[in-house]
Each structure stands twice: as C-alpha cells, then as structure tokens.
Scaffold this active site. Sequence first.
Site, PDB file in Angstrom:
ATOM      1  N   GLN A 174       0.803  -2.806 -12.303  1.00  0.00           N
ATOM      2  CA  GLN A 174       2.075  -3.061 -11.124  1.00  0.00           C
ATOM      3  C   GLN A 174       3.388  -2.626 -11.329  1.00  0.00           C
ATOM      4  O   GLN A 174       4.206  -2.490 -10.563  1.00  0.00           O
ATOM      5  CB  GLN A 174       2.309  -4.447 -11.272  1.00  0.00           C
ATOM      6  CG  GLN A 174       0.920  -5.379 -10.877  1.00  0.00           C
ATOM      7  CD  GLN A 174       1.055  -6.837 -11.144  1.00  0.00           C
ATOM      8  OE1 GLN A 174       2.198  -7.412 -11.265  1.00  0.00           O
ATOM      9  NE2 GLN A 174       0.038  -7.448 -10.959  1.00  0.00           N
ATOM     10  N   CYS A 175       3.424  -1.929 -12.675  1.00  0.00           N
ATOM     11  CA  CYS A 175       4.972  -1.034 -12.885  1.00  0.00           C
ATOM     12  C   CYS A 175       4.921   0.148 -12.118  1.00  0.00           C
ATOM     13  O   CYS A 175       3.858   0.920 -11.858  1.00  0.00           O
ATOM     14  CB  CYS A 175       5.085  -0.581 -14.363  1.00  0.00           C
ATOM     15  SG  CYS A 175       5.126  -2.211 -15.449  1.00  0.00           S
TER      16      CYS A 175
ATOM     17  N   ASP B  18       6.329   4.302   6.827  1.00  0.00           N
ATOM     18  CA  ASP B  18       5.766   3.158   6.331  1.00  0.00           C
ATOM     19  C   ASP B  18       4.460   3.396   5.639  1.00  0.00           C
ATOM     20  O   ASP B  18       4.295   2.872   4.360  1.00  0.00           O
ATOM     21  CB  ASP B  18       5.356   1.884   7.275  1.00  0.00           C
ATOM     22  CG  ASP B  18       6.616   1.374   7.946  1.00  0.00           C
ATOM     23  OD1 ASP B  18       7.723   1.674   7.365  1.00  0.00           O
ATOM     24  OD2 ASP B  18       6.614   0.515   8.811  1.00  0.00           O
TER      25      ASP B  18
ATOM     26  N   THR C  39       8.863   6.367  13.828  1.00  0.00           N
ATOM     27  CA  THR C  39      10.175   6.073  14.275  1.00  0.00           C
ATOM     28  C   THR C  39      10.804   7.679  14.885  1.00  0.00           C
ATOM     29  O   THR C  39      11.521   7.687  15.698  1.00  0.00           O
ATOM     30  CB  THR C  39      11.184   5.435  13.314  1.00  0.00           C
ATOM     31  OG1 THR C  39      10.796   4.320  12.758  1.00  0.00           O
ATOM     32  CG2 THR C  39      12.675   5.615  13.560  1.00  0.00           C
TER      33      THR C  39
HETATM   34  N1  ASP Z   1       7.483   1.541  11.462  1.00  0.00           N
HETATM   35  C1  ASP Z   1       7.449   2.877  11.430  1.00  0.00           C
HETATM   36  C2  ASP Z   1       6.261   3.597  11.236  1.00  0.00           C
HETATM   37  O1  ASP Z   1       5.944   3.786   9.819  1.00  0.00           O
HETATM   38  C3  ASP Z   1       8.771   3.127  10.602  1.00  0.00           C
HETATM   39  C4  ASP Z   1       8.900   4.783  10.466  1.00  0.00           C
HETATM   40  O2  ASP Z   1       8.501   5.307  11.386  1.00  0.00           O
HETATM   41  O3  ASP Z   1       9.736   4.971   9.591  1.00  0.00           O
HETATM   42  O4  ASP Z   1       5.578   4.123  11.898  1.00  0.00           O
END
Ligand code: ASP
Length: 345
Positions: free
Chosen positions: A281-282, A95, A18
């Site tokens: 999982q915690c 991500d 992003t």
């Molecule tokens: N989907 C984007 C990515 O991980 C989200 C981001 O950049 O925050 O490339």
Amino acid sequence: MKSNSKRSTVLLIYTGGTIGMMQDVVSGELRPFDFKTLTQQIPELKKFDIELSSIAFAKPIDSSNMHPIVWIELAKIIKDNYSKYDGFVILHGSDTMSFTASALSFMLENLNKPVILTGSQLPIGIIRTDGKENLITAIEIAGSKLKGKPLVNEVSIYFEYKLLRGNRTFKYNSSHFDAFKSPNYPALAEAGVNIQYNKSALLKPGTKALKVHTHMDNDIAVLKLFPGISKKITSAIINTPGIKAIILETFGAGNTTTQEWFAAELKKAIAKGIIILNITQCLEGRVIQGMYETSSHLKKMGVVGGADMTFESAITKLMFLLGQKLSSTQIKKQLLANLRGELTL
Ligand code: ASP
C-alpha cells in the site's frame, strides 16, 4: 502539409479527457470539441517541423470509462500504423492514464518507438490550460530522433515538464498540474529550456519486431488490507466465483495479519490455482516477503512478491499474463520478471 522524408512523423490519437474539452459560452458546461479544429485551438502546431496526422475516437470518453476493450483498440491502431510513423501521442484523460500506459507497455512487446500519453488538468479551451504545453512537448518528444533513431522506445507519460515511464506512474493529485508521480523510477526526461533526456533510465531499443498482444483477462479481485478486516469480507473477495488472480494490497514491505483464518483463506485459494500477488500500500519502496514474520508465511504458501510494482502495473500485468493462457507456474515466473521496466529486480 507538404511531405518531406526528413521530417519526423507523429500520429496523434485522441481518446477524450479534459484536454479535448471546451467551455460552452452560454452554459459554462465542459464538452468535447471537434478534434478537427485542434490547430485552431493550438496554432503553434502548424509551426512544428513534424508531420502530424490524427485519429480521433468517434465518441471521446472520460477516462473513468476506460476499459481493456479500448486498450485493445489502441494497441491495434498502433500496430496498423507502426511502420508509417516515428512516434505516437495518445491524448487521454488523466484519471486512468497510468492504467492505460501500463497496459499498453505490456501489450506492445519489442516496442522501438515512442508512445507518449498526455492530457491536462484544464481543458485546451481555457486560457490557463496546461494542455498546450503538455501536448506540444509530447509531440516534440515523440518526433525526436538521434542519428535517425527514436530517442524514446517505450510507453511513457508526459505531464507538467516530465516524461515518466508509464508503468511506473500513478495519478497522485487531482488538482495540481503536476499530477503524476513515479516514486520508484527516475524521470526519463525533463523539459526546461531544453529537453534533457535521462539516457541511462531509458529502455534500450531491441532488434526484434513489434509483437502486439490483444488479449486481456480481467478476472482479477483486489483485497486491500486494513487493521480489523473481517473474515467475512476477506472470504467473500477470495471466493468470488471465476476469479483467476488476487492482488493483495499489504502493509509496509508486504506484511499482513498473522491470524490463522487469514492464512487459511489464502491457502485455500492457492490450492484452487488462484494466483496471489502481493503489492504494498506504500507509494514508495517495495515488497520483501520474508523480511518480517508477518510476511514469511506468505512466501511459504506461494504468494508472489510484487517488488516495487504500482497497483496500475500489477493489475494490467496480470490481465496481460492471464490473457496469454499461460500455466500458473509460467505466470508466477513472469510476474517476478522485469518485462517492460515495470519493476526493480
Ligand atoms: N475525468 C477526466 C478524465 O480522466 C479528467 C482528466 O482528463 O484529467 O477523462
């Protein structure tokens, strides 16, 4: 830019995400901007007393398409430029940023310079972007030195005023600017009016030369438990052809059902030489095999306790260890060891 030997040098590596996007004025669609125009987007960069250079991926990727092949490419870029720069900043989608940070922490052995990943929740081209602060401070940290030596000697994530050890993080929020957490390890630095480094939390620099590992083996399955998980599903995962390791995501302090069929499936896998790593999982706390009856059987059969490793760290540590073609005994030993600050002994 004029060259001055006293200025820190930082290499910016743009992978996508992003942060590197702009909104098309007509369609409103988000698409990658030409990275060469970065200083137009962030004119503040020109004022830095740091010599900045950059490398941009020819095809920027959304980090959901991240892959070990790209980690190898990144590790090679750092290797090839290691002696030329004081620090590295990787612009990356948020991500899977924690996976990349964890992977690089294992691939870059004896790292004695900062490798800082950052990104943003809103694109640089949007007025309220969090990307400018993240990028500017990440560059400042990457170029920071004390008595001529880098302050940070590890792979970390800088996001929303905090520098966190990369292999201790996970993305926990998809809409807040404060998107990453490191519940089992304190922040390495916090940026306010000044950048406050948490010196006792930082990895100490070593004396050995950088060793870059470029083999990652992804023959790993993940078995996440839930009450009522069936034998059919468990067996399908455990018996996936060709797998070399399984990450068992267990309850609480590392507990599983004590049903006989479950233990029998795990034992069969271990007998075949498959490594089973138990993580909880915690999101906070750790695996202590043997604390309850519901985990003692795992310890006895040879399941490896993953302590307080994140899922991101566990999977990339396994890829790294499997990639080195070690014996299963050596891999189990290394999984229990603290290699890059990824677990608390
Ligand atoms: N989907 C984007 C990515 O991980 C989200 C981001 O950049 O925050 O490339």
